[in-house]
Design a protein around this motif. Structure first.
Motif, short mmCIF file in Angstrom:
data_model
loop_
_atom_site.label_atom_id
_atom_site.label_comp_id
_atom_site.label_asym_id
_atom_site.label_seq_id
_atom_site.Cartn_x
_atom_site.Cartn_y
_atom_site.Cartn_z
N GLY A 205 -2.40 -17.06 65.79
CA GLY A 205 -3.63 -17.43 65.10
C GLY A 205 -4.86 -17.14 65.92
N ILE A 206 -4.66 -16.78 67.17
CA ILE A 206 -5.82 -16.50 68.02
C ILE A 206 -6.41 -15.15 67.64
N ASN A 207 -7.71 -15.06 67.69
CA ASN A 207 -8.40 -13.81 67.40
C ASN A 207 -8.75 -13.13 68.72
N LEU A 208 -8.02 -12.04 69.01
CA LEU A 208 -8.22 -11.39 70.31
C LEU A 208 -9.49 -10.56 70.34
N ASN A 209 -9.93 -10.11 69.17
CA ASN A 209 -11.10 -9.23 69.12
C ASN A 209 -12.35 -10.00 68.78
N THR A 210 -12.61 -11.00 69.58
CA THR A 210 -13.82 -11.78 69.39
C THR A 210 -15.00 -10.98 69.94
N ARG A 211 -16.17 -11.57 69.85
CA ARG A 211 -17.35 -10.92 70.41
C ARG A 211 -17.12 -10.61 71.89
N TYR A 212 -16.43 -11.52 72.58
CA TYR A 212 -15.99 -11.28 73.95
C TYR A 212 -14.48 -11.20 73.92
N PRO A 213 -13.92 -10.00 73.79
CA PRO A 213 -12.49 -9.86 73.51
C PRO A 213 -11.61 -10.51 74.58
N VAL A 214 -10.47 -11.02 74.14
CA VAL A 214 -9.52 -11.62 75.08
C VAL A 214 -8.80 -10.50 75.81
N MET A 215 -8.97 -10.42 77.11
CA MET A 215 -8.38 -9.33 77.89
C MET A 215 -7.15 -9.78 78.68
N GLY A 216 -6.75 -11.01 78.46
CA GLY A 216 -5.59 -11.54 79.16
C GLY A 216 -5.81 -13.00 79.48
N ALA A 217 -4.87 -13.57 80.22
CA ALA A 217 -5.00 -14.99 80.53
C ALA A 217 -4.11 -15.36 81.70
N SER A 218 -4.47 -16.43 82.38
CA SER A 218 -3.52 -17.01 83.33
C SER A 218 -2.70 -18.03 82.56
N TRP A 219 -1.51 -18.25 83.04
CA TRP A 219 -0.57 -19.12 82.33
C TRP A 219 0.11 -20.01 83.35
N GLN A 220 -0.09 -21.32 83.22
CA GLN A 220 0.65 -22.26 84.07
C GLN A 220 1.64 -23.02 83.21
N GLU B 51 -14.68 -18.97 66.50
CA GLU B 51 -14.61 -17.55 66.85
C GLU B 51 -13.22 -17.19 67.38
N LEU B 52 -12.67 -18.09 68.17
CA LEU B 52 -11.37 -17.84 68.80
C LEU B 52 -10.22 -18.07 67.81
N PHE B 53 -10.36 -19.10 66.98
CA PHE B 53 -9.33 -19.41 65.99
C PHE B 53 -9.99 -19.47 64.60
N PRO B 54 -10.20 -18.32 63.96
CA PRO B 54 -10.88 -18.32 62.66
C PRO B 54 -10.14 -19.18 61.63
N MET B 55 -8.82 -19.34 61.79
CA MET B 55 -8.05 -20.13 60.82
C MET B 55 -8.47 -21.60 60.81
N LEU B 56 -9.19 -22.04 61.84
CA LEU B 56 -9.58 -23.46 61.90
C LEU B 56 -10.95 -23.72 61.28
N SER B 57 -11.54 -22.69 60.70
CA SER B 57 -12.94 -22.84 60.27
C SER B 57 -13.12 -23.91 59.20
N ARG B 58 -12.07 -24.22 58.44
CA ARG B 58 -12.22 -25.20 57.37
C ARG B 58 -11.68 -26.58 57.77
N VAL B 59 -11.18 -26.69 59.01
CA VAL B 59 -10.66 -27.99 59.44
C VAL B 59 -11.82 -28.94 59.67
N ARG B 60 -11.68 -30.18 59.18
CA ARG B 60 -12.77 -31.13 59.35
C ARG B 60 -12.58 -31.95 60.62
N MET B 61 -13.68 -32.26 61.24
CA MET B 61 -13.64 -33.07 62.46
C MET B 61 -13.66 -34.54 62.08
N ASN B 62 -12.86 -35.30 62.78
CA ASN B 62 -12.66 -36.69 62.43
C ASN B 62 -13.55 -37.62 63.23
N ARG B 63 -13.50 -37.46 64.55
CA ARG B 63 -14.27 -38.35 65.42
C ARG B 63 -14.88 -37.55 66.55
#
Lengths: 415, 90
Positions: free
Chosen positions: A160-175, A321-333
């Protein structure tokens, strides 16, 4: 421990409709004198008391809080646990904490719901790729697990992550050993375990003054009268400057509002922790299903436990921007806490010029992950009147010697 | 969001401003030691130690996306409300 939780107790009390569980901790009136007093019954303060009693044989101690235990930043953070800091001093301190996390539920006989679901720190530019790879290498030299993920591997772990954001995801560290824990349970677990070792936890007891004589702590003035002690540990996060001032001590701390928010509970969509320094966003999903999102600090100094709306708006822009699928999720608190920001984004766990006065502050935006480790080294510092090897570098003195530990790269933004 | 009264532009949204922290921090001058250097304590106090006041606090702002001038205001750091105080250019 007569009051040990177990599967058999669970069944027995379940059959009695869970109506006869004993109180998890007492609510004692303060004694006249203690061997040590900790001010601040948050996670760090309670952990300090627990390790003082458990490892250093100090049972005649009290933890004071002006409100209720675990009611400050312990209740307000975004529960992320990781130890992938850049510099040797901090990665060793946070790694100690990580090791304690890994056995904490057993140790405390209380389920802190520590879930090692992995923590991902995204890189969005070539420079960030280099810095992240360097940090991974530094981590591995220090025995901290870390891997480099390609954008494809990022997408695999965070669908669900959008890799081609305005600042594209070029990788990540993973712990992989990083993750989240149940923040309230951490405070409750430490409180219960400390209480069973004889520690007095005294709530609704604000400290109004610190009495000293010839540069030695004599006791504290509180809402419940004067309490004598010769060892006083301050673990009061956002109010550190206020309480330290009672002993005439100045700190390099500025208190800022830090906001966080959760969405309505939804089905599992994010099964890891995704953080991004560059666009300033971090997100995880709690076991209940709400998306837990943290903003950055508000720019101004504030003790109001609330911040400005545009600060969280900016964070949500980055999340969407990073997770466009969350754009309609409502914030609770949405809420704010007061964080104690230090100049080098590193804590101060230290003795002070006042004899018998110890300070543990400056965790800023990221103290939750260090809760057990912070208590462990601070207990050592109080018991021995001297820093442990792991917190020697985190002295108040470093602001005069110039030996700062600049963790702004790994620590200041995303927690 | 704070509504900040710029002494030149009037009330504007907080997003137009940048924060400058505690006001009135002066670089210590004059010979502190015989050689004329500041000692570590003076230097550390100047660079890092802050009042961090809980209550009315004198602070600096700059109208970054406006007139770009610096000014000082008094604000209660608990209620976040600005205090009526003379707003003079510094």
């Amino acid at each position: 421990m007569g009051n040990r939780y177990s599967i058999f107790k669970l069944i027995r009390h379940g059959l009695r409709h869970n109506e006869q569980w004993p109180q998890a901790w007492r609510s004692p009136e303060p004694a006249r004198e203690y061997d040590a007093i900790i001010v601040g019954a948050g996670g760090h303060g309670l952990a300090t008391a627990y390790y003082l009693a458990r490892l250093h044989g100090m049972h005649n101690i009290a933890v004071l809080d002006k409100g209720w235990l675990g009611g400050g930043n312990t209740a307000r953070n975004t529960t992320i646990v990781r130890s992938n800091y850049l510099w040797d001093e901090s990665s060793q301190l946070y790694e100690k904490s990580m090791q304690l996390w890994e056995g904490l539920s057993q140790d405390l006989n209380f389920n802190v719901m520590f879930s090692q679901r992995g923590v991902m720190n995204l890189a969005h530019s070539l420079q960030e790729v280099r810095d992240t790879r360097r940090r991974i290498n530094a981590n591995r030299y220090n025995g901290v697990d870390g891997e480099w993920l390609t954008p494809e591997q990022v997408a695999e772990r965070a669908p669900g992550i959008n890799l081609n954001t305005r600042y594209p995801v070029m990788g990540a560290s993973w712990q992989p050993r990083g993750g989240v824990a149940r923040h309230d349970a951490v405070a409750w677990g430490f409180a219960r375990a400390a209480d069973q070792l004889g520690v007095h936890i005294i709530e609704n007891c604000p400290v109004t003054g610190i009495r000293t004589r010839d540069g030695q702590v004599e006791g504290v003035e509180t809402g419940k009268g004067f309490i004598r002690t010769r060892k006083l540990g301050l673990v009061v996060a956002g109010h550190s400057s206020v309480v330290a001032d009672m002993a005439g001590l100045r700190l390099p701390i500025e208190s800022h509002p830090l906001q966080a928010l959760v969405s309505e509970p939804i089905k599992p969509v994010i099964n890891t922790v995704v953080m991004s320094n560059a666009i300033h966003a971090y997100i995880s999903q709690s076991d209940k299903g709400d998306l837990v999102i943290g903003a950055g600090i508000d720019q101004y100094l504030g003790y109001g436990q609330r911040g400005s709306f545009h600060t969280i708006e900016r964070t949500l822009q980055a999340i969407v921007e990073l997770f466009p699928m969350l754009s309609r999720v409502r914030m609770n608190r949405q809420w704010g806490g007061i964080v104690d920001v230090s100049p080098d984004a590193c804590p101060i766990i230290s003795t002070t010029p006042v004899k018998g006065l110890y300070i543990n502050c400056g965790w800023g935006t990221g103290g939750f992950k260090a809760t057990p480790g912070s208590g462990w080294v601070f207990a050592h510092t109080i018991a021995n009147n001297q820093a442990h090897r792991l917190n020697a570098a985190f002295s108040l003195d470093r602001f005069y010697s110039g030996r700062l530990i600049d963790e702004h790269g790994a620590a200041a933004v995303a927690h | 969001m704070l509504l900040i009264h710029c002494p030149w532009c009037g009330p504007r949204a907080e997003t137009e401003f940048s924060y400058g922290g505690e006001a009135g921090i002066q670089r210590p001058v004059g010979a502190a030691t015989e050689e004329g250097w500041l000692d570590d304590e003076q230097w550390g106090n100047y660079l890092f130690m802050r009042r961090n006041t809980m209550g009315v606090f004198r602070e600096q702002w700059v109208h970054t996306h406006g007139c770009r001038r610096w000014f000082e205001l008094d604000r209660d750091t608990v209620s976040l409300a600005f205090q009526p105080a003379p707003q003079e250019p510094t």
